[in-house]
Design an enzyme around this catalytic site. Sequence first.
Site, short mmCIF file in Angstrom:
data_model
loop_
_atom_site.label_atom_id
_atom_site.label_comp_id
_atom_site.label_asym_id
_atom_site.label_seq_id
_atom_site.Cartn_x
_atom_site.Cartn_y
_atom_site.Cartn_z
CG ASP A 274 -1.57 -1.11 1.17
OD1 ASP A 274 -1.96 -1.93 0.23
OD2 ASP A 274 -2.38 -1.09 2.21
CE LYS A 275 0.61 8.16 -2.02
NZ LYS A 275 -0.50 9.27 -2.52
#
Length: 463
Positions: A274-275
């Site tokens: 995930d970012k």
Amino acid sequence: MKSGDLRSRSASAAKTGTAPRPSAARARPARHEGESAFGRGYDDGLESAQRRAERPTPSRSPATARTERASDSPRGDSGAGKAPSRRAKPPLTKPSSAKSSSAKSSSAKSSPAAAPVSQKQKQKAAATETLATGVQTLVVTPDEADMRVDRFLVARFPQLAFTHIQRIVRKGELRIDGKRAKPNERLASGQSVRIPPLKLEERRAPVRAAGRDQEDAEFLKSITLYEDSDVMVLNKPMGLAVQGGSGTTRHVDGLLEALRDADGQKPRLVHRLDKDTAGCLVIAKTRLAAATLAKTFRSRSARKIYWALVAGVPRVKQGRISTYLAKEEALDGDARMRVARHGDDGASHAVTYYALVDTMAQKLAWLSLKPVTGRTHQLRAHTAHIGHPIVGDPKYFDIENWELPGGIQKKLHLLARRIVIPHPRTGKPIDVTAPLPPHMQQTWNLLGFDTSLYDPIVEAPEE
């Protein structure tokens, strides 16, 4: 006149060399060409001598020729005493029909279908078709085996827009061994992939400023935890996306453009983070590594350990979380994962092991997590499901009246701490550990957590 008298007169004429004079009844055919248009000479009366001369002479068999000569003479051996037959002459044929018949005959003789087609002619025809249609057929190499068909196209056509690749696969324009390809289908060595005409002009290569590649390459080098000729393991910073999306211009996949080799091939992503999740991100540098590592992650052979700071303290110090997760659209349009039931549309089974490492005043806990499966937002959704969401999570942290202890930043406290994978070429384990990102290191210092403590998750089951 009797037949006996006729034969004697003919014999007498033969001796003297004179022909008998035809009677009036026998002479009528000689006047026939000037008769009314409704007589035998209807067509001849309408056509000029010039048109008759231009009319092609139809082919005649010897028997027909003999019949014509007998009919044209005032009296022949077989037609003596009879009027010449009106069907003796061949029927008049229009020039266009004769030419058409001749053309058909010529075409039938020279038709290529009648002659065997050589291998060279087949190759030439195939090349002509490729040039005309843009269709091409590629053979999957051993290094490309087990690759998804869309990733195969990305590797073969790095200059092609990925959106165009997804579109031709989704529309069924791709064929694998003659069958329609599925978007998630994986390839086997030796398979034939039929590629439709590709719109290479769709690619819009980003205009890179002078020195941009060098800057990106230096940045990637600064966050590299491990590297050899096949594999890189990056320490992805929190806030850096792995791939591009709406409004995302800077991401790992874009930075890897700076590392293209002499053949134009760039390192490839083999899994995702995930970012806002920091830590170990594995990159394949070769096609062989990409195919092998993708299989490693898919078969769950990769061992991953995450660290997280959660709200509250679990009553059970070590446990297993097993649920089904499905994607749902929130009211704000942002996608989230929800705990679903078996059989729900889009639901996938997810399993996570967790272990408690340390706590702070029964308000915060340091958890070590080992995901068995790799679902989207799995760890974030699972910790929220047991009532202990990850601190700083904007999607799943839903505890009311919560206030962060002083000094703790409102950022996602989740780290991909450690990864162990077999080397794609040698099979020996690659064991890499990532340090705490700055915001988590600050929190660990504030709470007095010691990173050298024994991690009990190491003993958790792998399945």
